[in-house]
Design a protein around this motif. Structure first.
Motif, PDB file in Angstrom:
ATOM      1  N   LYS A  49       0.846  -1.195   0.000  1.00 53.03           N
ATOM      2  CA  LYS A  49       0.000   0.000   0.000  1.00 53.03           C
ATOM      3  C   LYS A  49       0.881   1.245   0.000  1.00 53.03           C
ATOM      4  CE  LYS A  49      -3.408   2.416   2.884  1.00 53.03           C
ATOM      5  NZ  LYS A  49      -4.127   2.430   4.164  1.00 53.03           N
ATOM      6  N   GLU A  50       0.536   2.212  -0.860  1.00 50.49           N
ATOM      7  CA  GLU A  50       1.171   3.523  -0.838  1.00 50.49           C
ATOM      8  C   GLU A  50       0.156   4.559  -0.372  1.00 50.49           C
ATOM      9  OE1 GLU A  50       2.997   4.364  -4.582  1.00 50.49           O
ATOM     10  OE2 GLU A  50       4.684   2.995  -4.218  1.00 50.49           O
ATOM     11  N   GLU A  51       0.544   5.816  -0.400  1.00 49.12           N
ATOM     12  CA  GLU A  51      -0.319   6.859   0.158  1.00 49.12           C
ATOM     13  C   GLU A  51      -1.691   6.900  -0.528  1.00 49.12           C
ATOM     14  OE1 GLU A  51       1.669  10.568   0.040  1.00 49.12           O
ATOM     15  OE2 GLU A  51       3.218  10.006   1.481  1.00 49.12           O
ATOM     16  N   THR A  52      -1.688   6.889  -1.860  1.00 48.87           N
ATOM     17  CA  THR A  52      -2.951   7.044  -2.588  1.00 48.87           C
ATOM     18  C   THR A  52      -3.240   5.891  -3.541  1.00 48.87           C
ATOM     19  OG1 THR A  52      -1.842   8.316  -4.333  1.00 48.87           O
ATOM     20  CG2 THR A  52      -2.798   9.555  -2.499  1.00 48.87           C
ATOM     21  N   ALA A  53      -2.464   4.798  -3.437  1.00 51.08           N
ATOM     22  CA  ALA A  53      -2.641   3.720  -4.396  1.00 51.08           C
ATOM     23  C   ALA A  53      -2.261   2.379  -3.780  1.00 51.08           C
ATOM     24  CB  ALA A  53      -1.789   3.986  -5.642  1.00 51.08           C
ATOM     25  N   PHE A  54      -2.741   1.311  -4.453  1.00 49.29           N
ATOM     26  CA  PHE A  54      -2.386  -0.051  -4.074  1.00 49.29           C
ATOM     27  C   PHE A  54      -1.539  -0.626  -5.203  1.00 49.29           C
ATOM     28  CE2 PHE A  54      -3.246  -4.659  -3.596  1.00 49.29           C
ATOM     29  CZ  PHE A  54      -2.830  -4.796  -2.273  1.00 49.29           C
ATOM     30  N   ILE A  55      -0.346  -1.136  -4.870  1.00 53.35           N
ATOM     31  CA  ILE A  55       0.620  -1.576  -5.868  1.00 53.35           C
ATOM     32  C   ILE A  55       0.653  -3.105  -5.902  1.00 53.35           C
ATOM     33  CG2 ILE A  55       2.992  -1.431  -6.666  1.00 53.35           C
ATOM     34  CD1 ILE A  55       1.524   1.244  -6.560  1.00 53.35           C
ATOM     35  N   ILE A  56       0.535  -3.654  -7.125  1.00 45.39           N
ATOM     36  CA  ILE A  56       0.678  -5.106  -7.340  1.00 45.39           C
ATOM     37  C   ILE A  56       1.841  -5.301  -8.310  1.00 45.39           C
ATOM     38  CG2 ILE A  56      -0.463  -7.246  -8.009  1.00 45.39           C
ATOM     39  CD1 ILE A  56      -3.144  -5.780  -7.725  1.00 45.39           C
ATOM     40  N   GLU A  57       2.796  -6.130  -7.932  1.00 46.45           N
ATOM     41  CA  GLU A  57       3.963  -6.377  -8.765  1.00 46.45           C
ATOM     42  C   GLU A  57       4.037  -7.841  -9.171  1.00 46.45           C
ATOM     43  OE1 GLU A  57       7.120  -4.933  -6.294  1.00 46.45           O
ATOM     44  OE2 GLU A  57       7.073  -2.948  -7.228  1.00 46.45           O
ATOM     45  N   PHE A  58       4.260  -8.065 -10.478  1.00 50.88           N
ATOM     46  CA  PHE A  58       4.413  -9.407 -11.035  1.00 50.88           C
ATOM     47  C   PHE A  58       5.819  -9.515 -11.617  1.00 50.88           C
ATOM     48  CE2 PHE A  58      -0.046  -8.583 -11.024  1.00 50.88           C
ATOM     49  CZ  PHE A  58      -0.685  -9.798 -10.827  1.00 50.88           C
ATOM     50  N   GLY A  59       6.562 -10.536 -11.201  1.00 52.55           N
ATOM     51  CA  GLY A  59       7.907 -10.712 -11.732  1.00 52.55           C
ATOM     52  C   GLY A  59       8.203 -12.167 -12.037  1.00 52.55           C
ATOM     53  N   ASP A  60       9.035 -12.408 -13.053  1.00 53.33           N
ATOM     54  CA  ASP A  60       9.488 -13.773 -13.345  1.00 53.33           C
ATOM     55  C   ASP A  60      10.974 -13.710 -13.692  1.00 53.33           C
ATOM     56  OD1 ASP A  60       9.884 -13.337 -16.223  1.00 53.33           O
ATOM     57  OD2 ASP A  60       7.698 -13.344 -16.394  1.00 53.33           O
ATOM     58  N   HIS A  61      11.557 -14.850 -13.912  1.00 56.68           N
ATOM     59  CA  HIS A  61      12.978 -14.927 -14.225  1.00 56.68           C
ATOM     60  C   HIS A  61      13.180 -15.557 -15.593  1.00 56.68           C
ATOM     61  CE1 HIS A  61      14.107 -13.792 -10.088  1.00 56.68           C
ATOM     62  NE2 HIS A  61      13.029 -14.478  -9.737  1.00 56.68           N
ATOM     63  N   GLY A  62      12.310 -15.193 -16.520  1.00 52.80           N
ATOM     64  CA  GLY A  62      12.342 -15.780 -17.849  1.00 52.80           C
ATOM     65  C   GLY A  62      13.251 -15.040 -18.806  1.00 52.80           C
ATOM     66  N   VAL A  63      12.914 -15.156 -20.100  1.00 51.46           N
ATOM     67  CA  VAL A  63      13.776 -14.601 -21.144  1.00 51.46           C
ATOM     68  C   VAL A  63      13.639 -13.088 -21.270  1.00 51.46           C
ATOM     69  CG1 VAL A  63      13.803 -16.730 -22.470  1.00 51.46           C
ATOM     70  CG2 VAL A  63      11.980 -15.066 -22.871  1.00 51.46           C
ATOM     71  N   GLY A  64      12.589 -12.512 -20.716  1.00 48.36           N
ATOM     72  CA  GLY A  64      12.402 -11.067 -20.839  1.00 48.36           C
ATOM     73  C   GLY A  64      11.950 -10.664 -22.230  1.00 48.36           C
ATOM     74  N   ILE A  65      11.885  -9.367 -22.452  1.00 50.97           N
ATOM     75  CA  ILE A  65      11.421  -8.824 -23.732  1.00 50.97           C
ATOM     76  C   ILE A  65      12.499  -7.914 -24.296  1.00 50.97           C
ATOM     77  CG2 ILE A  65       9.652  -7.410 -24.870  1.00 50.97           C
ATOM     78  CD1 ILE A  65       7.757  -8.242 -22.565  1.00 50.97           C
ATOM     79  N   PRO A  66      12.914  -8.121 -25.556  1.00 52.63           N
ATOM     80  CA  PRO A  66      13.931  -7.247 -26.157  1.00 52.63           C
ATOM     81  C   PRO A  66      13.519  -5.783 -26.094  1.00 52.63           C
ATOM     82  CG  PRO A  66      13.559  -9.165 -27.544  1.00 52.63           C
ATOM     83  CD  PRO A  66      12.514  -9.209 -26.465  1.00 52.63           C
ATOM     84  N   LYS A  67      14.505  -4.908 -25.922  1.00 49.87           N
ATOM     85  CA  LYS A  67      14.243  -3.485 -25.713  1.00 49.87           C
ATOM     86  C   LYS A  67      13.441  -2.846 -26.833  1.00 49.87           C
ATOM     87  CE  LYS A  67      16.638   0.786 -24.445  1.00 49.87           C
ATOM     88  NZ  LYS A  67      17.966   1.404 -24.180  1.00 49.87           N
ATOM     89  N   GLN A  68      13.697  -3.251 -28.087  1.00 51.58           N
ATOM     90  CA  GLN A  68      13.018  -2.610 -29.219  1.00 51.58           C
ATOM     91  C   GLN A  68      11.523  -2.912 -29.278  1.00 51.58           C
ATOM     92  OE1 GLN A  68      15.381  -4.936 -29.375  1.00 51.58           O
ATOM     93  NE2 GLN A  68      15.199  -6.295 -31.162  1.00 51.58           N
ATOM     94  N   TYR A  69      11.071  -3.915 -28.489  1.00 50.59           N
ATOM     95  CA  TYR A  69       9.645  -4.268 -28.519  1.00 50.59           C
ATOM     96  C   TYR A  69       8.899  -3.867 -27.252  1.00 50.59           C
ATOM     97  CZ  TYR A  69      11.391  -7.255 -32.276  1.00 50.59           C
ATOM     98  OH  TYR A  69      11.993  -7.709 -33.408  1.00 50.59           O
TER      99      TYR A  69
END
Length: 482
Positions: free
Chosen positions: A404-424
């Motif tokens: 929880k932040e001051e005015t918002a609720f934060i949800i974070e999703f993370g994985d350890h996969g291949v990721g996405i190339p920068k150009q896309y």
């Protein structure tokens, strides 16, 4: 298509170049006109200065009119030119001092002024006055220098009326080319190459003045400001139209390519389950599978699974179409976001197990309630977990956290996969977009999942951002306002 596109761009480019060249030609002509006007204004100022000096001498010696009266610039110019022309006429007959008798006249005189003024010495008219024009007068440098302050004062005033603010230098010399020479600001006078034609100043004992004046860019700009403004606006409008048209053409080309890719992908995605179902039905009809209940049940389960897969794909496409037509409205209600995430994770345990995935969920808040649409928010969480399962490689590790932040609720999703190339990375929330290279292209789908996620979050007045490092995983952050 490519040839047509190149042809259109070529024609538009040539047209734009032609417009630029015409504008440049127009501005160049305007600049030349402004320069000519500048020269004419300089000549006018020099003439007005000469007329003013002659007129002042005429008033001072009582040759013409009354110093208490007000004379128009036209009257001053007329008298000055007349007096100067008369002295020039007499100068052809005499090489040194010239004696001319002129009659005093009122400024309202209109008949044959030259005849009344051009009376010879010895006239009996009581209003006649004798004065001497000495064109052979000789000044020393110090005397010429003493003329500069009054000249500068008068010239500054005249230049100001013409809107000229250039620096200038003066060179004063004798009419007979004898005696001294004085140059005011000699360095500037030498620096300026283009100098005005020398002009005679004064009537009784005249001298010669030569003006060297710098070019005035501010003067040119003032003269050309409306032309420059109009030209600039035209060029901006044409350039913006050209860029907008090119952008539209490339967007349409991109849409056409996306549409083609989507149709090809959808055909492939639908073909696989349909083929599987057809094979199952054929096996049950032709290989006595119906007489073997266990095998028949297995075949029916496969067919049911494939039919559900087709139904899910159709549902995704229909949902997106409904969103584009703005037919979907959110059913907002107070829900516990933490409990909702736990519920989605529990429903996906079988999928996680089949893929060998490990999911870790941590929440700094035991429960947190916001107004949201439960169905669509569940779909957002499902899609993000499903993406991590698909693209995180073998034995994926997925981490979900809430805070929880001051005015918002934060949800974070993370994985350890291949990721996405920068150009896309800036395109992943576009509908139908799929990363075209690497292992990502082998994963089935229509490229609708993240587009759906972004749309739903925006409808909740929230935001979703991507923090990604290729080969080190993908990290999404959802911010839901309270």
């Amino acid at each position: 298509m490519k040839k047509k596109l190149r042809f259109i761009i070529g024609i538009m480019g040539l047209s734009l170049i032609g417009i630029f060249l015409l504008q440049a030609f127009w501005l160049n002509n305007s600049y030349k006109i402004s320069m000519d006007q500048f020269k004419r204004d300089i000549a006018t100022v020099l003439e007005q200065n000469s007329n003013a000096v002659v007129f002042n001498e005429a008033i001072q010696h009582g040759i013409y009119g009354d110093s208490s009266k007000v004379y128009t610039s036209g009257m001053i110019a007329k008298l000055s030119r007349l007096l100067l022309s008369m002295s020039d006429e007499q100068g052809k007959k005499h090489k040194t001092g010239l004696t001319i008798t002129l009659a005093m006249t009122d400024s309202s005189t209109t008949k044959d002024t030259k005849d009344s003024l051009n009376k010879k010495s010895g006239t009996k008219d009581s209003k006649s006055k004798l004065f001497t024009v000495n064109t052979d007068s000789t000044y020393i440098a110090a005397t010429l220098k003493s003329q500069v302050p009054s000249l500068r004062h008068r010239l500054d005033s005249l230049f100001k009326t013409k809107g000229i603010s250039s620096r200038y230098a003066l060179k004063l010399s004798n009419s007979n080319k004898k005696g001294g020479i004085y140059i005011d600001q000699p360095q500037l006078f030498k620096q300026i190459k283009a100098k005005e034609v020398p002009i005679r100043v004064g009537l009784m004992t005249p001298y010669v003045m030569q003006l060297a004046i710098e070019s005035d860019n501010q003067y040119y700009f003032r003269k050309m400001q409306w032309i420059l403004l109009a030209s600039t606006l035209i060029l901006i409008m044409v350039s913006c139209s050209f860029i907008y048209m090119l952008r539209t053409i490339f967007q349409q080309k991109k849409v056409a390519e996306i549409k083609s890719d989507f149709i090809n992908n959808m055909t492939h995605e639908f073909k696989t389950p349909i083929t599987t179902v057809a094979l199952g039905i054929e096996a049950m009809k032709n290989f006595d599978v119906l007489r073997k209940p266990e095998l028949a049940a297995e075949y029916l389960d496969i067919c049911e699974s494939e039919i559900k897969r087709v139904a899910e794909m159709v549902e995704k496409v229909l949902k997106l179409a409904a969103f584009e037509r703005s037919e979907v409205s959110l059913n907002l209600q107070q829900i516990n976001v933490v409990a909702l995430i736990e519920e989605v994770i529990n429903n996906m345990q079988l999928m996680l197990k089949n893929k060998g995935a490990k999911l870790v969920f941590n929440s700094a808040e035991p429960d947190y309630s916001i107004k949201a649409d439960k169905t669509h928010l569940s779909g957002v969480i499902y899609n993000l977990i499903d993406n991590s399962i698909k693209y995180a490689g073998e034995h994926p590790l997925i981490e979900i956290s809430c805070r929880k932040e001051e005015t918002a609720f934060i949800i974070e999703f993370g994985d350890h996969g291949v990721g996405i190339p920068k150009q896309y990375q800036n395109k992943i929330f576009e509908k139908f977009f799929r990363v075209p290279t690497g292992d990502l292209a082998k994963v089935s789908g229509f490229g609708l999942g993240l587009s759906y996620v972004a749309t739903i979050i925006q409808m909740h007045n929230g935001s979703i951002t991507l923090n990604n490092t290729p080969d080190q995983g993908t990290h999404f952050t959802i911010k839901l306002l309270q």
